[in-house]
Enzyme design. Structure first.
Site, PDB file in Angstrom:
ATOM      1  N   ARG A  67       0.854  -1.182   0.000  1.00 51.58           N
ATOM      2  CA  ARG A  67       0.000   0.000   0.000  1.00 51.58           C
ATOM      3  C   ARG A  67       0.893   1.235   0.000  1.00 51.58           C
ATOM      4  NH1 ARG A  67      -2.875   3.047   5.010  1.00 51.58           N
ATOM      5  NH2 ARG A  67      -4.007   4.595   3.795  1.00 51.58           N
ATOM      6  N   ASP A  73      -3.348   4.644  -3.023  1.00 58.22           N
ATOM      7  CA  ASP A  73      -4.628   5.146  -2.513  1.00 58.22           C
ATOM      8  C   ASP A  73      -5.213   6.231  -3.408  1.00 58.22           C
ATOM      9  OD1 ASP A  73      -5.545   3.809  -0.226  1.00 58.22           O
ATOM     10  OD2 ASP A  73      -4.074   4.777   1.050  1.00 58.22           O
ATOM     11  N   LEU A 109     -14.004   5.795   8.286  1.00 61.80           N
ATOM     12  CA  LEU A 109     -13.913   6.371   9.622  1.00 61.80           C
ATOM     13  C   LEU A 109     -12.871   5.624  10.444  1.00 61.80           C
ATOM     14  CD1 LEU A 109     -17.774   6.612  10.209  1.00 61.80           C
ATOM     15  CD2 LEU A 109     -16.259   8.446   9.423  1.00 61.80           C
ATOM     16  N   GLY A 110     -11.609   5.905  10.166  1.00 63.89           N
ATOM     17  CA  GLY A 110     -10.519   5.336  10.947  1.00 63.89           C
ATOM     18  C   GLY A 110      -9.803   6.441  11.692  1.00 63.89           C
ATOM     19  N   GLY A 148      -7.474   8.062  10.285  1.00 60.82           N
ATOM     20  CA  GLY A 148      -7.656   8.994   9.188  1.00 60.82           C
ATOM     21  C   GLY A 148      -9.105   8.897   8.734  1.00 60.82           C
ATOM     22  N   MET A 160     -11.736   8.272  19.501  1.00 61.58           N
ATOM     23  CA  MET A 160     -13.164   8.518  19.705  1.00 61.58           C
ATOM     24  C   MET A 160     -13.699   7.793  20.922  1.00 61.58           C
ATOM     25  SD  MET A 160     -15.934  10.064  18.756  1.00 61.58           S
ATOM     26  CE  MET A 160     -15.498  10.755  17.152  1.00 61.58           C
ATOM     27  N   GLY A 202     -16.233   3.235  12.230  1.00 57.73           N
ATOM     28  CA  GLY A 202     -17.490   2.816  11.628  1.00 57.73           C
ATOM     29  C   GLY A 202     -17.858   1.387  11.985  1.00 57.73           C
ATOM     30  N   GLU A 203     -16.845   0.546  12.139  1.00 58.53           N
ATOM     31  CA  GLU A 203     -17.087  -0.869  12.405  1.00 58.53           C
ATOM     32  C   GLU A 203     -17.322  -1.173  13.879  1.00 58.53           C
ATOM     33  OE1 GLU A 203     -13.953  -3.224  10.613  1.00 58.53           O
ATOM     34  OE2 GLU A 203     -13.927  -1.924   8.839  1.00 58.53           O
ATOM     35  N   GLU A 257      -8.420  -3.612   2.985  1.00 60.90           N
ATOM     36  CA  GLU A 257      -7.432  -3.087   2.043  1.00 60.90           C
ATOM     37  C   GLU A 257      -6.457  -4.161   1.594  1.00 60.90           C
ATOM     38  OE1 GLU A 257      -7.039   1.519   3.616  1.00 60.90           O
ATOM     39  OE2 GLU A 257      -5.932  -0.051   4.660  1.00 60.90           O
TER      40      GLU A 257
END
Length: 405
Positions: free
Chosen positions: A96, A153, A212-213, A215, A287, A333-334, A382
């Site tokens: 990546r 990316d 939503l990580g 980053g 978060m 998000g997960e 990914e």
């Protein structure tokens, strides 16, 4: 015949991920996964055997120094690869790489010239690009002669219309590559293919995906292609992140340097390492920490994040001319139902109706059957995209010619 394996590398500032894949009729299948976290401090290796369904965790200790942390982590990873060499023959390593600039629009075989050009992009992604490129040389020395493939990316967003890619700057700068490139493309690639395979009724429609990580960005998809995204030339733009600022009036940067006496280096460190959720709260860039805190600063940081997400949902809906579905993915998000609930409620004006029970259970649908706007939670992968792109390249004329050379 020995299995032909692709090994993927996803190197970040605080972690190193490595996957071993074999090819199947349904596409790449991961058989082993390695994850070293805790860099540059206490390193912990998690290894998963996806065939046996087992997981082990090993404490690797503290690196010799902060500068040696990433090379030492990679050395541990290569040693583990040597130990599992009986799984098959490694035919490629797939990396990546966050920034491909204007020249790299698709996966590519990496040679010295490509590597040198990619290093010139490090100032545009200082938190990512050096870590992405570092393993390439070390892997090359450890496994000489095996192809190394770069997957970018930025490449996924090159389908955007030109007016979505340019800034309001002098034309000469635009022609010199100062463009809105966008990031998280490997994740968006995976979600687009996941929708095509599992939700074909949505795949061809207008979809907003929120990555939503640590980053954070969003991407507007139409027929599975990127139409608009929230990030720009660098990974600072768009939504507030764990420690990165997100969208910022450029006049603030000028003011800090010209009027307040900050050096460019100090401002860069502030925007990349001390802003975002951490900057607003003064507590944490995580978060979960903020949601668990009873301090008003933590609540303000969460409110700010949700508000900015709501504004950007609206912006991308406008770019698409409407929206037919939303996907939440990435770590937050997960794994954070409370945040998902707040984001779905931000979409109520577009017809989203939260299903509280489904949200607690992790979806995939987070909205009721009566909801005019479906919102889904889909885990991203990914590494699977890295493997798929590598197998595709090896099967192409370019790959076959390389293997014959």
């Amino acid at each position: 015949m020995a299995e032909k394996l692709v090994v993927t590398f996803n190197a970040g500032s605080s972690s190193l991920r490595c996957g071993i894949f074999r090819q199947s009729e349904a596409g790449p299948v991961q058989v082993r996964n390695f994850h070293i976290r805790g860099l540059p401090d206490e390193m912990v290796l998690t290894e998963k055997d996806l065939v046996a369904g087992t997981q082990t965790e090993t404490e690797l200790g503290t690196p010799t120094s902060a500068d040696s942390a990433h090379p030492e982590a990679l050395a541990h990873m290569l040693a583990r690869l040597d130990e599992v060499s009986g799984l098959g023959t490694i035919v490629a390593f797939s990396h990546r790489i966050v920034h491909g600039g204007a020249d790299y629009l698709a996966p590519i075989l990496i040679d010295d010239d490509v590597l040198a050009q990619l290093k010139t992009l490090e100032p545009l992604a200082p938190s990512h690009q050096p870590h992405n490129l570092r393993p390439i040389r070390q892997v090359q020395e450890h496994y000489p002669g095996i192809p190394q493939i770069g997957c970018f990316d930025t490449a996924f967003h090159r389908t955007q219309p030109r007016h979505a890619q340019i800034f309001g700057l002098p034309r000469a700068l635009t022609e010199d590559g100062i463009l809105r490139y966008g990031f998280h493309g490997l994740s968006y690639d995976y979600i687009a293919h996941k929708l095509e395979r599992s939700y074909p009724d949505l795949a061809a429609k207008r979809i907003i995906v929120a990555q939503l990580g640590r980053g954070v960005s969003m991407c507007a998809l139409k027929n599975g292609q990127s139409i608009a995204t929230t990030m720009g030339l660098t990974a600072l733009d768009g939504l507030p992140m764990g420690v990165r600022c997100g969208a910022l009036d450029p006049g603030v940067v000028l003011h800090l340097i010209m009027d307040r006496g900050h050096s460019p280096e100090e401002v860069r460190d502030m925007l990349y390492e001390r802003s975002g959720l951490l900057g607003v709260s003064g507590i944490s860039g995580e978060m979960n920490d903020l949601l668990a805190s009873d301090r008003t600063e933590a609540a303000e940081a969460v409110d700010y994040f949700v508000y900015q997400c709501g504004r950007n949902f609206g912006s991308l809906a406008a770019a698409l001319g409407g929206v037919d579905g939303v996907v939440l993915t990435g770590g937050m998000g997960e794994h954070i139902p409370d945040l998902r609930a707040r984001l779905v409620n931000e979409l109520a004006w577009l017809g989203a109706d939260l299903d509280e029970s489904a949200n607690r259970d992790g979806g995939p649908y987070l909205t009721t059957s009566q909801s005019r706007l479906p919102v889904l939670m889909l885990p991203t992968d990914e590494e699977r995209v890295l493997a798929r792109r590598a197998y595709d390249l090896l099967a192409s004329d370019v790959g076959r010619d390389y293997m014959r050379a």
